[in-house]
Design an enzyme around this catalytic site. Structure first.
Site, PDB file in Angstrom:
ATOM      1  N   GLU A  19       0.819  -1.207   0.000  1.00  0.00           N
ATOM      2  CA  GLU A  19       0.000   0.000   0.000  1.00  0.00           C
ATOM      3  C   GLU A  19       0.858   1.263   0.000  1.00  0.00           C
ATOM      4  OE1 GLU A  19      -3.020  -0.122  -0.661  1.00  0.00           O
ATOM      5  OE2 GLU A  19      -3.333  -2.254  -0.382  1.00  0.00           O
ATOM      6  N   HIS A  53      -5.884  -6.290 -10.570  1.00  0.00           N
ATOM      7  CA  HIS A  53      -5.322  -7.215  -9.591  1.00  0.00           C
ATOM      8  C   HIS A  53      -5.031  -8.590 -10.193  1.00  0.00           C
ATOM      9  CE1 HIS A  53      -7.165  -4.297  -6.739  1.00  0.00           C
ATOM     10  NE2 HIS A  53      -6.106  -4.599  -6.021  1.00  0.00           N
TER      11      HIS A  53
END
Length: 739
Positions: free
Chosen positions: A469, A568
């Protein structure tokens, strides 16, 4: 005209935040020797402002860096500096923080002149910035050093008020230890104030906060600053002797277990008409962690109050605890009536959950209560310190924006259906709204069999997830506006984060497992597998390992279910490329192409990836862009004729992006009936009658000839420099390394 044009040109490239700025001057052809003469015009400063060069050096890759201190009427402006970067004699960028003309103090004030003369006697005269509700205010001041407290003290030259105090020894910072759920006890930096200890790291600029009760009032404030103001800084540290410890003071524990009913015949007893019920709680290893007393002659509605027992639901990484219901028999062996399973619990919540019966003879529920989340605050704080250290040590980067911005770690962010939608099952980096915090959910339950719940994730504060992240923020602040989060560029965005997640784990643990999310996943052993993307999530979340190959997602489906064009999923291609680049490997890809890649190791590979991300990758990059730009980055670091360059290209070929690169010596190689070899910087082709095209690594044609009639003649193609070139003969091609 030159001055006006330059000012306008630079104005559209300025990226400013909180008084700081960056200006990209790449390809503007501005001589570094002319830079200083433009400073005032670039920033619309009047003649009272001047600059003095205080540093001038070259880095390890040949770039020159100069630092200029700003002055106003000959007085130094504390911390106002211009950082000028250049290469080959031309400017590449300028960044820093300066005082603008409209912020200047009134120089006509006689009190200012008088005060500065006093400052000269008492300490160093300067102008200092002070942050107020109305913005940054610059004040004339003098700077004193308090030797007893080891502090710099800035005194207003007009009012004698203390403007700010800066510690020189960071005495509030303390070395501490913290227990974490995934990595046991770890060293961290904490903060001490008036005998209280907080999860604050001043040196790195990391503040770890509990967001359990925080919210955004979307009708009124609608910003992250108000949200952060409602978060609580973790302050559960305590001191043992000379050592500060942050322990798992907050847990989710059992409150009550309630037996609602027991069917007749569930127990065997000649004398008992009703069971004498008691319970045992066991972990997955079969160890008893609690055993109650028993209730006499009851078959329904028995409540076992565990509120004073502090039985931690998170007794191990395994989610399931076993609750056994027994009948006490004074004349013989006790009877086991039922084994009941609690399938996990949401940490930080008070809740009541049904227990899953093994025999169907008992109906029961359990309730839990929240006593805190400091355990996961520790993990977030320690992990972010390690992520920060990795970026600083490996790339010289300070914080996500390389401008030392504060990193807010927000633990247990609640799902608000808006900005933090889905946060129970997620972690995120808010890269689009200041102050750009890191947010971590504590996992959640998923329904199964309509009535029961199954925990799918543990609290999302694992090291690799935090690194992933954080890298999204690095990508957003790469100086080039990052990567558009959809389609192929979005897949690359995700892959860069996975790559750095693995690299951070290797930095901290000195080993690579090549999986993402292995600490937090429950229903599978990982979230993504970079060694074998097709087996991601043990096959539950398969990803392609070849461009446009098996499991390739539709890059034009930007819907929520389409994951914005498979960002993803299709990330598996660059993930596999990175694994091969680091470790090497051979095989056959989905295109049927044989490949063999020589690994260069993770230390070199991560430097190539970072340079590509920061220096080259375009906003809407395709996989071919990623390949070509990574080759440029490799060329910068290791040269075109290096093994690193060949390995980068070979790894891309292995995942179906670009041509196969074949090294060749002066003896040459054979392409069926055609011979190709080199003499110096000339590529020679023999026995070829088809048309020939010679291109460099970026696809630029450097030589071309039409087809010729048999007998074939030897054809020569001079090339401009060393490197790898693609020789296309008809519909066949090979790559040649020119040394």
């Amino acid at each position: 005209m030159k001055k006006i044009l330059l000012t306008f040109l630079l104005a559209i490239a300025v990226n400013a935040w909180a008084g700081s700025f960056t200006i990209d001057l790449t390809d503007k052809n501005i001589s570094v020797d002319d830079a200083e003469s433009y400073f005032n015009s670039w920033f619309c400063l009047d003649s009272d402002c001047s600059f003095e060069k205080i540093r001038d050096y070259c880095d390890e890759i040949g770039m020159r860096h100069q630092v200029f201190q700003q002055y106003y009427c000959g007085t130094k402006i504390e911390y106002a500096k211009l950082f000028v970067h250049s290469k080959g004699g031309f400017l590449t960028s300028v960044n820093g923080k300066i005082m603008e003309t409209e912020q200047k103090p009134e120089k006509s004030s006689s009190k200012l002149v008088q005060s500065i003369s006093i400052a000269e006697k008492k300490g160093e005269k300067m102008i200092v910035s002070v942050e107020t509700e109305d913005g940054t205010l610059y004040r004339p001041a003098f700077k004193l050093f308090d030797a007893e407290k080891m502090e710099d003290v800035y005194i207003d030259a007009e009012t004698n008020d203390t403007l700010k105090v800066v510690s020189k020894i960071n005495k509030a910072s303390i070395n501490a230890k913290a227990v974490t759920p995934y990595n046991d006890w770890q060293e961290i930096i904490g903060y001490e104030q008036n005998g209280s200890y907080y999860l604050i790291d001043e040196e790195r600029g990391i503040v770890t906060m509990d967001a359990t009760k925080a919210y955004i009032d979307y009708e009124n404030d609608d910003d992250l600053y108000s949200f952060i103001n409602r978060c609580r800084v973790f302050d559960e540290g305590f001191k043992l002797g000379d050592e500060v410890n942050f322990v798992g003071l907050w847990h989710t524990v059992f409150d009550k277990i309630t037996i609602n009913s027991v069917q007749d015949g569930a127990w065997s007893s000649i004398t008992d008409t009703r069971p004498d019920v008691y319970i045992k709680i066991k972990d997955k290893e079969g160890l008893i962690i609690y055993e109650s007393g028993y209730y006499t002659d009851v078959a329904s509605r028995v409540v076992f109050d565990l509120s004073s027992e502090v039985i931690d639901v998170l007794s191990s990484k395994l989610p399931d605890l076993l609750i056994e219901v027994w009948d006490y028999d004074p004349l013989g062996s006790d009877d086991l009536i039922d084994r009941m399973v609690m399938k996990g619990v949401c940490f930080g919540d008070e809740q009541e959950l049904p227990l899953e019966s093994n025999t169907g003879l008992v109906t029961a529920t359990c309730s839990t209560k929240a006593t805190g989340t400091i355990l996961f605050g520790n993990a977030a704080h320690w992990g972010m310190e390690k992520v920060y250290d990795f970026y600083k040590e490996k790339f010289g980067r300070c914080s996500f924006d390389n401008n030392k911005s504060i990193i807010y770690n927000l633990v247990n962010v609640q799902d608000d259906g808006n900005l933090f939608k889905g946060m129970f099952l997620n972690a995120s980096a808010c890269s689009y709204i200041a102050p750009f915090p890191m947010a971590y959910g504590l996992g959640a339950m998923l329904w199964y069999e309509e009535t029961l719940l199954q925990r799918s994730m543990f609290p999302i504060v694992a090291l690799d997830v935090m690194a992933h992240e954080f890298t999204h923020l690095v990508t957003a602040f790469n100086g080039n506006e990052g990567l558009v989060y959809e389609g192929e560029s979005g897949s690359l965005n995700e892959s860069f984060s996975d790559i750095m997640a693995i690299s951070v784990e290797n930095y901290v643990k000195n080993t690579c497992d090549w999986t993402i999310g292995e600490d937090i996943m429950i229903l599978s052993s990982n979230m993504r597998d970079m060694r074998n993307p097709k087996n991601s999530g043990e096959g539950h979340f398969p990803a392609p390992d070849t461009y446009m190959g098996e499991f390739w997602a539709n890059t034009l489906d930007f819907s929520e279910t389409g994951d914005k064009g498979g960002v993803h999923t299709n990330s598996g291609v660059q993930n596999k490329w990175y694994y091969l680049l680091c470790e090497g490997g051979s095989g056959v890809n989905d295109n049927g192409d044989l490949y063999n890649v020589v690994g260069i190791g993770i230390e070199k590979a991560q430097q190539i990836v970072y340079r590509n991300l920061i220096q080259y990758i375009p906003n809407e990059a395709t996989y071919m862009d990623a390949r070509n730009c990574s080759l440029l980055a490799t060329q910068d670091l290791f040269g075109k004729d290096s093994q690193e360059y060949l390995s980068v290209a070979d790894a891309w070929y292995a995942v179906g992006v670009g041509e196969k690169y074949i090294s060749t010596s002066d003896a040459g190689i054979s392409l069926e009936d055609v011979n190709i070899y080199t003499e110096g910087r000339t590529i020679i082709v023999e026995n070829a009658t088809d048309a020939i095209t010679v291109s460099d690594a970026l696809g630029r044609v450097v030589g071309k000839e039409d087809a010729q009639i048999v007998p074939a003649e030897t054809r020569k193609f001079p090339v401009p420099s060393s490197g790898v070139y693609v020789v296309k003969i008809g519909n066949r091609s090979a790559s040649v390394l020119v040394r």
